[in-house]
Write a protein that holds these residues in place. Structure first.
Motif, mmCIF file in Angstrom:
data_model
loop_
_atom_site.group_PDB
_atom_site.id
_atom_site.type_symbol
_atom_site.label_atom_id
_atom_site.label_comp_id
_atom_site.label_asym_id
_atom_site.label_seq_id
_atom_site.Cartn_x
_atom_site.Cartn_y
_atom_site.Cartn_z
ATOM 1 N N LEU A 110 0.838 -1.193 0.000
ATOM 2 C CA LEU A 110 0.000 0.000 0.000
ATOM 3 C C LEU A 110 0.876 1.248 0.000
ATOM 4 C CD1 LEU A 110 -2.653 -0.870 2.755
ATOM 5 C CD2 LEU A 110 -2.932 -1.095 0.278
ATOM 6 N N ARG A 111 0.429 2.245 -0.741
ATOM 7 C CA ARG A 111 1.002 3.589 -0.641
ATOM 8 C C ARG A 111 -0.020 4.449 0.084
ATOM 9 N NH1 ARG A 111 -0.463 8.123 -3.419
ATOM 10 N NH2 ARG A 111 1.007 9.853 -3.486
ATOM 11 N N ILE A 112 0.351 4.952 1.251
ATOM 12 C CA ILE A 112 -0.555 5.769 2.048
ATOM 13 C C ILE A 112 -0.485 7.200 1.536
ATOM 14 C CG2 ILE A 112 -1.177 6.544 4.353
ATOM 15 C CD1 ILE A 112 -1.438 3.523 3.913
ATOM 16 N N ASP A 113 -1.561 7.645 0.918
ATOM 17 C CA ASP A 113 -1.612 8.993 0.358
ATOM 18 C C ASP A 113 -1.858 10.019 1.456
ATOM 19 O OD1 ASP A 113 -1.920 10.781 -2.079
ATOM 20 O OD2 ASP A 113 -3.860 11.111 -1.112
ATOM 21 N N ALA A 114 -1.237 11.186 1.318
ATOM 22 C CA ALA A 114 -1.477 12.331 2.212
ATOM 23 C C ALA A 114 -1.336 11.954 3.679
ATOM 24 C CB ALA A 114 -2.864 12.927 1.940
ATOM 25 N N ALA A 115 -0.293 11.186 3.995
ATOM 26 C CA ALA A 115 -0.138 10.665 5.357
ATOM 27 C C ALA A 115 -0.025 11.767 6.403
ATOM 28 C CB ALA A 115 1.092 9.762 5.417
ATOM 29 N N LYS A 116 0.626 12.852 6.058
ATOM 30 C CA LYS A 116 0.847 13.893 7.071
ATOM 31 C C LYS A 116 -0.428 14.649 7.431
ATOM 32 C CE LYS A 116 2.247 17.637 3.903
ATOM 33 N NZ LYS A 116 3.361 18.565 3.550
ATOM 34 N N HIS A 117 -1.487 14.493 6.640
ATOM 35 C CA HIS A 117 -2.742 15.211 6.881
ATOM 36 C C HIS A 117 -3.728 14.418 7.738
ATOM 37 C CE1 HIS A 117 -1.813 18.385 3.937
ATOM 38 N NE2 HIS A 117 -1.338 17.424 3.165
ATOM 39 N N ILE A 118 -3.360 13.223 8.180
ATOM 40 C CA ILE A 118 -4.315 12.323 8.828
ATOM 41 C C ILE A 118 -4.934 12.921 10.095
ATOM 42 C CG2 ILE A 118 -4.443 10.149 10.124
ATOM 43 C CD1 ILE A 118 -2.650 8.916 7.965
ATOM 44 N N LEU A 119 -4.146 13.651 10.866
ATOM 45 C CA LEU A 119 -4.657 14.254 12.091
ATOM 46 C C LEU A 119 -4.529 15.775 12.042
ATOM 47 C CD1 LEU A 119 -3.312 11.972 14.976
ATOM 48 C CD2 LEU A 119 -5.673 12.164 14.190
ATOM 49 N N SER A 165 2.302 -10.742 6.505
ATOM 50 C CA SER A 165 3.627 -10.968 5.915
ATOM 51 C C SER A 165 4.274 -12.253 6.417
ATOM 52 C CB SER A 165 4.558 -9.779 6.240
ATOM 53 O OG SER A 165 4.064 -8.589 5.690
ATOM 54 N N ARG A 166 3.552 -13.013 7.230
ATOM 55 C CA ARG A 166 4.151 -14.199 7.850
ATOM 56 C C ARG A 166 4.348 -15.341 6.866
ATOM 57 N NH1 ARG A 166 0.191 -13.562 13.085
ATOM 58 N NH2 ARG A 166 1.318 -11.811 14.059
ATOM 59 N N GLU A 167 3.543 -15.370 5.832
ATOM 60 C CA GLU A 167 3.700 -16.410 4.809
ATOM 61 C C GLU A 167 4.982 -16.156 4.030
ATOM 62 O OE1 GLU A 167 1.419 -18.038 0.795
ATOM 63 O OE2 GLU A 167 0.424 -16.625 2.141
ATOM 64 N N PRO A 168 5.863 -17.150 3.901
ATOM 65 C CA PRO A 168 7.134 -16.944 3.181
ATOM 66 C C PRO A 168 6.915 -16.400 1.775
ATOM 67 C CG PRO A 168 7.131 -19.072 4.298
ATOM 68 C CD PRO A 168 5.732 -18.515 4.424
ATOM 69 N N GLY A 169 7.686 -15.365 1.438
ATOM 70 C CA GLY A 169 7.603 -14.788 0.105
ATOM 71 C C GLY A 169 6.439 -13.858 -0.099
ATOM 72 N N ARG A 170 5.679 -13.537 0.971
ATOM 73 C CA ARG A 170 4.494 -12.691 0.822
ATOM 74 C C ARG A 170 4.600 -11.447 1.698
ATOM 75 N NH1 ARG A 170 -0.096 -14.130 -1.426
ATOM 76 N NH2 ARG A 170 -0.215 -11.854 -1.541
ATOM 77 N N TYR A 171 5.764 -10.826 1.730
ATOM 78 C CA TYR A 171 5.934 -9.609 2.522
ATOM 79 C C TYR A 171 5.010 -8.515 1.997
ATOM 80 C CZ TYR A 171 8.027 -5.623 4.878
ATOM 81 O OH TYR A 171 8.218 -4.502 5.647
ATOM 82 N N ARG A 172 4.314 -7.816 2.905
ATOM 83 C CA ARG A 172 3.397 -6.745 2.517
ATOM 84 C C ARG A 172 4.092 -5.400 2.778
ATOM 85 N NH1 ARG A 172 -1.544 -9.360 1.532
ATOM 86 N NH2 ARG A 172 -1.038 -11.574 1.582
ATOM 87 N N PHE A 173 4.246 -4.669 1.728
ATOM 88 C CA PHE A 173 5.042 -3.444 1.694
ATOM 89 C C PHE A 173 4.193 -2.224 2.024
ATOM 90 C CE2 PHE A 173 6.104 0.038 -1.370
ATOM 91 C CZ PHE A 173 7.269 0.489 -0.773
ATOM 92 N N LEU A 174 4.789 -1.249 2.729
ATOM 93 C CA LEU A 174 4.071 -0.029 3.092
ATOM 94 C C LEU A 174 4.960 1.184 2.840
ATOM 95 C CD1 LEU A 174 1.448 1.089 4.457
ATOM 96 C CD2 LEU A 174 2.753 1.101 6.601
ATOM 97 N N MET A 175 4.465 2.132 2.041
ATOM 98 C CA MET A 175 5.179 3.393 1.849
ATOM 99 C C MET A 175 4.213 4.546 2.090
ATOM 100 S SD MET A 175 5.724 3.615 -2.291
ATOM 101 C CE MET A 175 4.409 3.264 -3.467
ATOM 102 N N THR A 176 4.777 5.698 2.461
ATOM 103 C CA THR A 176 3.951 6.861 2.766
ATOM 104 C C THR A 176 4.283 8.014 1.832
ATOM 105 O OG1 THR A 176 5.564 7.531 4.451
ATOM 106 C CG2 THR A 176 3.637 6.301 5.201
ATOM 107 N N ASP A 177 3.243 8.736 1.464
ATOM 108 C CA ASP A 177 3.387 9.972 0.693
ATOM 109 C C ASP A 177 3.272 11.111 1.690
ATOM 110 O OD1 ASP A 177 3.250 12.137 -0.982
ATOM 111 O OD2 ASP A 177 1.248 11.698 -1.727
ATOM 112 N N SER A 178 4.384 11.740 1.986
ATOM 113 C CA SER A 178 4.377 12.735 3.062
ATOM 114 C C SER A 178 5.395 13.828 2.768
ATOM 115 C CB SER A 178 4.706 12.067 4.398
ATOM 116 O OG SER A 178 5.881 11.272 4.284
ATOM 117 N N TYR A 179 5.250 14.513 1.641
ATOM 118 C CA TYR A 179 6.207 15.552 1.255
ATOM 119 C C TYR A 179 6.327 16.582 2.373
ATOM 120 C CZ TYR A 179 8.596 19.139 -1.429
ATOM 121 O OH TYR A 179 9.505 20.065 -1.862
ATOM 122 N N ASP A 180 7.564 16.869 2.765
ATOM 123 C CA ASP A 180 7.779 17.669 3.973
ATOM 124 C C ASP A 180 8.095 19.133 3.718
ATOM 125 O OD1 ASP A 180 10.652 17.885 3.381
ATOM 126 O OD2 ASP A 180 10.760 15.794 3.987
#
Length: 676
Positions: free
Chosen positions: A294-303, A355-370
């Motif tokens: 998942l790419r988390i859009d607008a992460a810095k605006h969450i709160l 991500s516990r299943e071998p070879g199935r790591y779930r990736f996380l990135m954030t969109d948070s231009y500073d």
């Protein structure tokens, strides 16, 4: 034994005696065997095929048979133990294998513009599936797809009406499942754009919230405000990213709601536990489907700050009523609030569950231009004890496009690497769906050298669709504007960088048979995938060659990176891996043609290097003098040399070299280890 034929009587006669045969009598298998089998003074019987166990035991106990057998037994035991020890040592000393999101570039697909399968002029999920071979050709394994949720399309999918449905423009849930299965069959990973910060004003939650239906009453940020015939007086001076007040009056509820983007994108209230649970359930829904990241859009605006105070003005002397643009305020109360990282850590924990299943790591990135406050971006990496994003998007290289220079490239790369927490993984972005295409922003002459920069820096490069063939911005007249932001402010129109992908020189660039939602760029006859596949050293073929080189050479995808040179025209850095026989010097020109002498700057590097790749011609293998490295405008060179004493261990480079995870190469076994 004989037979008497006359009377049918069978007569038994004495047979031949066998001294080695024992007639089932009880006896000692020890010393008595010899006495029973062989008379005293008689010779030992010779071994023979089918001999009984007594004769076999008679010989097996002799030293000449026993000792080799014991030696072989203990050699087998010792060899097994040695193999176990060696295996355990190799495992203990081996560095962690790179995950799929580290080993491949991330390729961004803007679904409206990638491929149309039903000829309505808009790209869709079936269209993406029909073009999966393109990713294989590029040696890309990770594909990030911009939003395809059900949406009124006020912001082209970033205004979500239903987080669990596919918008009919793009297809059906079955189409999505087929696309995901096909991608996995081809070894590809799918990263979804996820927009948790806000919904569409057409979302069921907002409809129930505006009429105060429980438990949805406080799912969004509501506040009392004054609404008169002269207009609305908002609760504070907060401004939307798109301009003007971030508050919108709702006649049904008779309150104002907060929207940090379009007024059709109300902010969710993440201080409400049910909202956090709802969004976490949505994440689980897509992970259950098999989404890889998942790419988390607008992460810095969450709160947002609960106190709702006015944000400080950039220019204190400016009349408050004239503050209408986002950049005119310091966003101290609407971005990166206390608790934001706790929420993302919760999502990371959910990703780890799947991500516990071998070879199935779930990736996380954030969109948070500073906006230049890089320490805020670095916080999204998490801490040594608490994981967060695998990386936050790094937009710093985008600044290079506005002021191309070697010194500029050096500074921007160093800014990220020198601030990045130890052991974390960098990433690099030059373009996306909200930006001017790099060919139009920096110039055609620099497209190939910018791609070389992306694919030779340490970390994960991100490529926006079409940049691999050098697509340019398309001209969109005011009457043709589709972008809601462009309709609000023509100068902010993002349509030019979103034109249909150029696949061939056929009608509509083979994007669609009938029409296209935006004009196709007129240069599609020559700038397209099919033509560039057949050209000798096109932008496309260079991109593919660089991607393959990055995969094939360990120093390029996981080795040290040392900044070694910069001036107004040239930027140079080294990639090396301890113990690996080859290292690479990358020399990039972002200005005028120049010749640089790097011999004094690089102690221990051989005076002659072998050209591995140039962006200006397809030749390789030529020798290049370290004292006279010549590059033309926009040219990039990858030079290979026999590695000696590592440059990163030289005292002069202690503050100029970076590595995420140390690894060394053991040439005798052809393996990596971490005992460096």
């Amino acid at each position: 034994m004989s037979s008497d034929e006359s009377n049918g009587v069978i007569e038994m006669k004495e047979g031949i005696a066998n001294a080695g045969f024992e007639d089932g009598q009880d006896g000692d298998a020890g010393a008595d065997i010899y006495e029973e089998v062989v008379e005293p003074g008689a010779a030992h019987p010779q071994p023979y095929a089918g001999m009984p166990k007594e004769v076999l035991l008679l010989y097996s106990g002799q030293a000449r048979y026993r000792l080799p057998r014991e030696i072989l037994f203990w050699l087998t035991v010792l060899s097994t133990l040695a193999l176990v020890v060696v295996t355990a040592t190799v495992i203990a000393l081996s560095p962690r294998c790179l995950s799929w999101w580290q080993a491949s570039p991330v390729y961004q697909v803007y679904p409206r513009s990638f491929q149309d399968s039903d000829n309505d002029g808009i790209g869709d999920l079936k269209g993406i599936q029909s073009r999966l071979d393109h990713f294989e050709y590029l040696n890309v394994k990770a594909v990030w797809i911009s939003p395809f949720f059900k949406s009124p399309m006020k912001d082209f999918g970033y205004d979500v009406e239903d987080f669990r449905e596919i918008d009919p423009i793009f297809g059906t849930m079955e189409d999505f499942e087929n696309l995901l299965a096909a991608m996995h069959d081809q070894g590809l990973k799918l990263i979804m754009d996820f927009i948790p910060n806000h919904t569409s004003d057409q979302h069921e939650w907002f409809k129930l919230s505006r009429n105060r239906t429980e438990p949805y009453t406080d799912y969004f940020i509501w506040h009392d405000c004054q609404n008169t015939s002269l207009g609305t007086v908002p609760p504070n001076n907060w401004v939307s990213v798109f301009g003007n007040s971030a508050w919108q009056y709702d006649a049904e509820r008779q309150q104002c709601y907060l929207h940090q983007f379009l007024k059709e994108q109300p902010e969710l209230n993440f201080r409400h536990p049910d909202v956090r649970r709802e969004i976490t359930d949505v994440i689980r829904f897509w992970l259950e489907k098999g989404v890889d990241g998942l790419r988390i859009d607008a992460a810095k605006h969450i709160l947002e700050a609960k106190h709702l105070r006015d944000e400080p003005q950039v220019n204190p002397e400016q009349p408050p009523e004239n503050v209408t643009a986002y950049w005119q305020l310091h966003h101290d109360y609407t971005t990166t609030q206390l608790g934001t990282h706790e929420i993302i850590q919760e999502w990371r924990a959910v990703m780890d569950e799947y991500s516990r299943e071998p070879g199935r790591y779930r990736f996380l990135m954030t969109d948070s231009y500073d906006g230049g406050e890089i320490e805020k971006s670095m916080m999204y990496y998490g801490t040594p004890l608490v994981k967060e994003a695998d990386f936050p998007f790094n937009f710093y290289l985008v600044e290079l496009l506005d002021a191309m220079s070697g010194n500029g490239a050096f500074s921007l790369v160093n800014t990220w690497l020198s601030n990045m927490p130890k052991g974390r993984w960098p990433n690099w972005v030059i373009g996306n769906h909200d930006m001017t295409r790099l060919s139009s922003r920096a110039g055609k002459a620099y497209v190939n050298v910018l791609n070389m920069l992306l694919l030779t820096l340490p970390g994960t490069p991100s490529t926006y669709y079409g940049e691999e063939i050098g697509m340019e911005n398309v001209n969109v007249t005011e009457s043709e504007i589709q972008d809601p932001l462009g309709k609000f402010n023509v100068s902010m129109n993002r349509d030019p960088g979103r034109s249909p992908m150029q696949w061939s020189s056929d009608d509509n660039a083979s994007f669609s048979k009938n029409k296209t939602w935006l004009p196709v760029h007129p240069d599609y006859k020559t700038v397209n995938v099919e033509t560039q596949k057949n050209a000798s050293w096109s932008t496309l073929r260079q991109y593919r060659a660089l991607s393959l080189l990055r995969t094939a050479e360990p120093p390029l995808h996981r080795g040290w990176m040392c900044l070694v040179w910069s001036d107004n025209n040239t930027f140079a850095f080294l990639r090396e891996l301890d113990g690996f026989p080859a290292a690479f010097l990358v020399v990039l020109n972002f200005g005028a043609a120049a010749t640089v002498d790097l011999s004094s700057a690089l102690p221990g590097v051989p005076p002659q290097l072998r050209l591995r790749m140039s962006t200006h011609h397809p030749g390789s293998g030529q020798l290049v003098s370290l004292g006279q490295v010549r590059t033309e405008t926009g040219e990039g060179l990858v030079l290979e040399y026999a590695a000696g004493h590592p440059v990163h261990s030289h005292p002069a480079f202690q503050d100029q070299c970076y590595v995420s995870e140390k690894a060394c190469y053991l040439s005798t076994m052809g393996i990596l280890h971490s005992n460096c």
